[in-house]
Design an enzyme around this catalytic site. Sequence first.
Site, mmCIF file in Angstrom:
data_model
loop_
_atom_site.group_PDB
_atom_site.id
_atom_site.type_symbol
_atom_site.label_atom_id
_atom_site.label_comp_id
_atom_site.label_asym_id
_atom_site.label_seq_id
_atom_site.Cartn_x
_atom_site.Cartn_y
_atom_site.Cartn_z
ATOM 1 N N HIS A 236 34.440 5.139 102.348
ATOM 2 C CA HIS A 236 33.048 5.021 101.903
ATOM 3 C C HIS A 236 32.295 4.168 102.912
ATOM 4 O O HIS A 236 32.328 2.936 102.860
ATOM 5 C CB HIS A 236 33.018 4.386 100.502
ATOM 6 C CG HIS A 236 31.683 4.434 99.839
ATOM 7 N ND1 HIS A 236 31.538 4.510 98.465
ATOM 8 C CD2 HIS A 236 30.416 4.413 100.334
ATOM 9 C CE1 HIS A 236 30.260 4.532 98.154
ATOM 10 N NE2 HIS A 236 29.558 4.463 99.282
ATOM 11 N N GLU B 92 27.575 10.927 98.086
ATOM 12 C CA GLU B 92 27.275 9.996 97.000
ATOM 13 C C GLU B 92 25.984 10.467 96.322
ATOM 14 O O GLU B 92 24.892 10.058 96.691
ATOM 15 C CB GLU B 92 27.148 8.573 97.543
ATOM 16 C CG GLU B 92 27.203 7.503 96.469
ATOM 17 C CD GLU B 92 27.196 6.095 97.041
ATOM 18 O OE1 GLU B 92 27.416 5.157 96.262
ATOM 19 O OE2 GLU B 92 26.976 5.928 98.256
ATOM 20 N N ALA C 5 20.578 1.520 94.921
ATOM 21 C CA ALA C 5 19.653 1.719 96.038
ATOM 22 C C ALA C 5 19.368 3.193 96.310
ATOM 23 O O ALA C 5 18.751 3.533 97.319
ATOM 24 C CB ALA C 5 20.233 1.067 97.292
ATOM 25 N N GLN C 6 19.809 4.065 95.416
ATOM 26 C CA GLN C 6 19.616 5.504 95.612
ATOM 27 C C GLN C 6 18.206 5.933 95.193
ATOM 28 O O GLN C 6 17.587 5.323 94.318
ATOM 29 C CB GLN C 6 20.652 6.277 94.784
ATOM 30 C CG GLN C 6 22.081 5.930 95.116
ATOM 31 C CD GLN C 6 22.706 6.895 96.096
ATOM 32 O OE1 GLN C 6 22.045 7.746 96.673
ATOM 33 N NE2 GLN C 6 24.006 6.769 96.278
ATOM 34 N N ASP D 95 34.038 -7.439 100.362
ATOM 35 C CA ASP D 95 33.367 -8.213 101.399
ATOM 36 C C ASP D 95 33.171 -9.671 101.005
ATOM 37 O O ASP D 95 32.631 -10.467 101.773
ATOM 38 C CB ASP D 95 32.017 -7.587 101.750
ATOM 39 C CG ASP D 95 31.052 -7.516 100.567
ATOM 40 O OD1 ASP D 95 31.470 -7.858 99.441
ATOM 41 O OD2 ASP D 95 29.893 -7.107 100.776
ATOM 42 N N ASP E 53 31.499 0.348 102.342
ATOM 43 C CA ASP E 53 30.172 0.774 101.870
ATOM 44 C C ASP E 53 29.108 0.279 102.846
ATOM 45 O O ASP E 53 27.984 -0.055 102.462
ATOM 46 C CB ASP E 53 29.892 0.259 100.448
ATOM 47 C CG ASP E 53 28.711 0.966 99.783
ATOM 48 O OD1 ASP E 53 28.304 2.037 100.272
ATOM 49 O OD2 ASP E 53 28.176 0.429 98.792
ATOM 50 N N ALA F 184 22.317 -3.669 98.712
ATOM 51 C CA ALA F 184 22.037 -2.319 99.212
ATOM 52 C C ALA F 184 23.131 -1.932 100.188
ATOM 53 O O ALA F 184 22.955 -1.991 101.405
ATOM 54 C CB ALA F 184 20.674 -2.276 99.878
ATOM 55 N N GLY F 185 24.286 -1.573 99.659
ATOM 56 C CA GLY F 185 25.427 -1.363 100.527
ATOM 57 C C GLY F 185 25.892 -2.704 101.069
ATOM 58 O O GLY F 185 25.600 -3.760 100.509
#
Length: 395
Positions: free
Chosen positions: A62, A134, A145-146, A257, A283, A322-323
Amino acid sequence: MRTLITNVEIITPGKTINNSSVLIRDGKIEAVYTDGIAPLIAVDEYVDGEGMYLSAGFIDLHVHGGGGHDFMDATEEAFIGGLETHLKHGTTSCVPTTLTAEMEELGDAFAAYRRVKASAKATELPDLLGMHLEGPYISAEMAGAQDLEYMKLPSDGSWKDIIRMAEGALKIWTVAPELEGAAEMCASLKDSGIIFSAGHSSARYSDVVAAIESGYTMATHLYSSMSTIIREQGHRVLGLLEASLLHDEICVEVIADGIHLPIPLLQLIYKTKGKDRMVLVTDAMRGAGMPDGDYLLGSLTRGQLVQVFDGIAHMPDGISFAGSVATTDRLVRVMTKQAGLPLHEVVTMLTVNPARELGIADRKGRISAGYDADLVLFDDDINVHGVWRGGRRLV
């Protein structure tokens, strides 16, 4: 071409083995030596690993981009630039990921993917294992955030057009299982080789059980943009989160992360799912490998503004993520140095597990004779010192 990498501590699914050597020939691992004695054979290249770790190459299922590029830019330059950025950090295979967008944009992204994969440059980049779509079949309530404008229902049949435009390049599909027509869509594609992952979803527990029965096997970025326990008429109803943790059929993506999920939550996922049902993913968006600043998530023409500061990608509200701007080496560093997990188990989550989910565990994800010579050399602080893809050293 024969290469011998010696004086390394190789990482296997069960342990690390020091004072080892790996022989590469014509893009494959020819032999692994763990007795502390390097073979006396003629080779074209000799590499002294200086006692560092040698892992199978990291596989990212991803990833949206990096190095200032997004795969939704749909150009060869964007794909190459993003892939080169992640290669430097140990990613030797990946599944480039799109966002919810209009059909023409998705078609352009698939076309760019095919061009790059067929190009002479492909051998100098992470191995392209298909694309991860996605959306556009996701819940408006869990859009993250899509872009809401382009979301659809599987029941409208438009997924058949996406299958045609993908021309076999689609490998993972994040679909909210509660949407009308989702189960039927998944069941119709069960023999296509496409992996269905539940995400960006408001699903209730019963929806997820039905999704598993129809063929879903993964959950997209666990805890992010997914339903959890609510009360209905006083009764607690489980959501996608709890169902994903409970059911062994579901392998969960984890953005490790250290930002999206706090360290205790990463430890809880590990305790609940175990090392074999977790896949670490970045991501990452175009800000990965770049300095702080403003970037677009998605294409340059229709992307959404994202602000990157302190290693975090934020929506303009300053609250929503956002990612990420993570790379795979950072995931290993967080899970070992901060979450305290064994190195060989963390590496399994970036090698063995994604290879298994993709159905390529017979050739990728391990340091073993006959496997692709995709390898990463790194030190105790998880700083990458060398990357091989198909036996060729690229970093």
